[in-house]
Design an enzyme around this catalytic site. Sequence first.
Site, PDB file in Angstrom:
ATOM      1  N   GLU A  91      15.832  -2.525  -4.709  1.00 31.55           N
ATOM      2  CA  GLU A  91      14.815  -2.218  -3.690  1.00 31.55           C
ATOM      3  C   GLU A  91      13.739  -3.282  -3.778  1.00 31.55           C
ATOM      4  OE1 GLU A  91      13.295   1.774  -3.146  1.00 31.55           O
ATOM      5  OE2 GLU A  91      15.223   2.653  -3.725  1.00 31.55           O
TER       6      GLU A  91
ATOM      7  N   GLU B 182      15.294   5.742  -9.249  1.00 34.32           N
ATOM      8  CA  GLU B 182      13.894   5.909  -9.685  1.00 34.32           C
ATOM      9  C   GLU B 182      13.719   7.196 -10.495  1.00 34.32           C
ATOM     10  OE1 GLU B 182      11.071   5.192  -6.498  1.00 34.32           O
ATOM     11  OE2 GLU B 182      11.812   3.138  -6.254  1.00 34.32           O
TER      12      GLU B 182
HETATM   13  O1  AHR Z   1      12.569   2.616   0.218  1.00 29.86           O
HETATM   14  C1  AHR Z   1      11.740   3.716   0.268  1.00 29.86           C
HETATM   15  C2  AHR Z   1      11.621   4.425  -1.070  1.00 29.86           C
HETATM   16  O2  AHR Z   1      11.012   3.596  -1.993  1.00 29.86           O
HETATM   17  C3  AHR Z   1      12.911   4.817  -1.741  1.00 29.86           C
HETATM   18  O3  AHR Z   1      13.429   6.006  -1.275  1.00 29.86           O
HETATM   19  C4  AHR Z   1      12.501   4.954  -3.167  1.00 29.86           C
HETATM   20  O4  AHR Z   1      13.562   4.706  -4.052  1.00 29.86           O
HETATM   21  C5  AHR Z   1      11.368   3.971  -3.316  1.00 29.86           C
HETATM   22  O5  AHR Z   1      10.279   4.514  -3.938  1.00 29.86           O
END
Ligand code: AHR
Length: 522
Positions: free
Chosen positions: A327, A200
Amino acid sequence: MRPILFTLAAASVLALTVPAMAKDKTPTASITVDATKPGAKIDRNIFGQFAEHLGYGVYEGVWVGTDSAIPNTRGIRNDVVAALKAIKVPNVRWPGGCFADEYHWRKGIGPANKRPATLNPNWGGVIEPNTFGTHEFMDFVAQIGADPYVSVNVGSGTPQEASEWMEYMTATQPTALAQERAANGHPDAYAVPYLGIGNEAWGCGGSMTPDDYVAQLKIYSRYARNYNTKSPTKKIAVGPDGGDTGYTEAVMKAWKTKVWAWDIDGLSLHSYTTGGWPPSYAATGFGETQYAKLLKETLGMEGLIAKHSAIMDTYDPDKKIALVVDEWGSWLAPTPGSHSGFLAQQNSQRDAVLAALNLNIFARHADRVRMANIAQMVNVLQAMILTDGAKMVLTPTYHVFHMYVPFQDATFIPVTYDAGTYSHDDVTLPRLDVIAAKDKDGKVWLSLTNLDPTQPLEVDAALLGLKAKAATGQTLTAPKLDSVNSFDAPSTVAPKAFTAKAKDGKLVLKLAPESVTVVSLD
Ligand code: AHR
């Protein structure tokens, strides 16, 4: 006046009874499974997991330490390992997430009592003991039979740090770093098949513009070298945040026009199902409105993948670069009484349905989506497993991953159908979601999800290019809309045997409300 009154009364009785009668009749749907037109391989890596140093995800969830009374192997809890082995986890992404961009690997190697305590500013500001580091992670993934997917620190690290970490892990020659690895207990080079270049970068990973990130990507991709020639490394670049196409365009354009000195194999997409931000939807105790709204939102994954895939196609029509949804999952209001920075949430039958819908979307895009990682594996967000001290419970989402094992590396088979609709308040959803695939042994599998929590669904399946007399497998249903498994009642949501027979050349499958059913055709 009397006849009119009679007519009105009769009409109102009709108005009350007709919908009720209609509701009593089980809805039906017809599907056609066309085995004559096989599609892409459903890469087993779409069933990947994510384990961040966050809350009780790693510490307590995986690592209890060698002195723990909880049965463990070299500090890693045996119950969790056994459960994860059963779902054949293909890969685990580690150490983050946002944590990755503040992780300094050297603090997590060497004698445990010499490792420094640091902080975890992203997730509650708690102490990070560094007792679970590179060797412990590699031991953990080896114990569960998964591949490591390591994310290097781009946000607060340096190319030198990333390069040295890769040398430490993968060097086969006796360099000083390889000798240090051997002195720390692992003479053989590790394999690092997947390497994330930051996390991110548009947010917690450095707030970089797409062009700024591309500049970093070129450097890290070049110098975070793999030295283990027996096991190549696929590199995954930071990609889009949900529907934002800025990173997709910039990274793919840079890749298309790149010079020989750097390369990538994947582009990451992050998209959570939240019901709004900050997440306020309860994980349990919700009604049908929140049920329907959350599933509606999660189905947006289809549009997101289509949108980013279309951009990727313009730069990469041969689909060399994978879209890696590393994610995804539900991000709900934290469990009442829990630390808000630990992202603890219960997991209900709604999560099971949500998981199936997303896995189905990934399977339909199997030619481009070749890896995905649900967030997160244990005790965090949409977890497979919840632990409390020595206790462990498997969530409804776990059961979906277990039921979907036959789809790992199976060949996608198209299914056509009119899904019908399920409506509640102003939300309308498809009533049915189906995928099919053929495994390596030639067996054909179907997964059918009935999204309607109020009514069963009878599905008749016509088969092209194959014959079946029956279907057998498992179905995941729940007594209530928001049923969960708890430490006291761990089997409220558990798969049950399911069979269906053929009638007039078609299989007839009776799906319970709000259910996920996986069958093989016999
Ligand atoms: O999964 C929780 C968080 O969500 C992670 O650390 C991040 O990459 C995302 O924003």
